[in-house]
Scaffold this active site. Sequence first.
Site, PDB file in Angstrom:
ATOM      1  N   CYS A 125      -0.700   9.797   6.957  1.00  0.00           N
ATOM      2  CA  CYS A 125       0.586   9.468   7.596  1.00  0.00           C
ATOM      3  C   CYS A 125       0.498   9.681   9.104  1.00  0.00           C
ATOM      4  O   CYS A 125       1.058   8.911   9.884  1.00  0.00           O
ATOM      5  CB  CYS A 125       1.713  10.330   7.025  1.00  0.00           C
ATOM      6  SG  CYS A 125       1.962  10.076   5.268  1.00  0.00           S
ATOM      7  N   CYS A 178       0.820  -1.213   0.000  1.00  0.00           N
ATOM      8  CA  CYS A 178       0.000   0.000   0.000  1.00  0.00           C
ATOM      9  C   CYS A 178       0.853   1.262   0.000  1.00  0.00           C
ATOM     10  O   CYS A 178       0.323   2.374   0.022  1.00  0.00           O
ATOM     11  CB  CYS A 178      -0.931   0.015   1.200  1.00  0.00           C
ATOM     12  SG  CYS A 178      -2.244  -1.206   1.082  1.00  0.00           S
TER      13      CYS A 178
END
Length: 293
Positions: free
Chosen positions: A105, A35
């Site tokens: 993130c 991913c």
Amino acid sequence: MWDYTDKVRDHFFNPRNVGEIENPDGVGEVGSLACGDALKLTFKLDKAGRIADAKFKTFGCASAIASSSVLTELIKGKTLDDAMNVTNKDIAEYLGGLPEQKMHCSVMGREALEAAIENYRSGSTAKHELEGRVVCTCFGVTDREIERVIAENNLTTVEQVTNYCKAGGGCGGCHGEIEKIIERVQGQKVEQPMVPAPPQGKKLTNIQKIHLVQQTINEQVRPALRAHGGNIELIDVVGDKVIVAFRGMCAQCHLAEFTMRDVVESKLREFVSEDLYVEEDKDSVEEGHVHKG
Ligand code: FES
């Protein structure tokens, strides 16, 4: 070219605490190379139960590395309970902000921390995943995870959801379902029925107070908890003390303390009385359930 803050650049070019702790107390791994992002977090506790050291290994972009670096800085010196309160928003804010498309993130950092603490507490090394039904099969993201990023970050579009947890960033087949989840979570926020304000200047009788507390819980608190698979039960009202018990997902949730103060208590103070405070009854048994053994 992404518009990164100086702090992001600093933590990308000079990442703190890179590596892996030998014989760690907790290990958390999230994401996958397939991913595009993966993060392994390890920590060691001191004798007082505080995080003495934390290290990370990250595969990913500048934002992923900077977020991981900041995460380790933020949790060092904290107890595990305090570390659990670190959110993806804290990580992004510490960095002076992240490009919206890179917010996932910061979410990955928070998830790695939860996985590492779960590993310490239960010994589980299972890949960390929020419970629920997979909505986005391209990225393996569940409805619970989507609900959580929407609620915590006040998201209103599919694009934002993709930025925060990647759901919807592949084939697009899940966009309709993500839209429904946004409507459900945000609808519960904006379409809350009005609870009549307490009589101004008049002291509530005990019966009025209990009635208003129950009504506020039913209409202002329970719908939000149900969206996350949880529930709440009013156990008693003693003077200004409101005793409640969390049920379902809320009963095991590490955010229960936060929910009690920032959701339940603040709603009761807003709609019933400024003097109220809330306590959790952890020993009460859910109606219809009996203790075994
Ligand atoms: S199923 Fe979500 S993007 Fe493909």
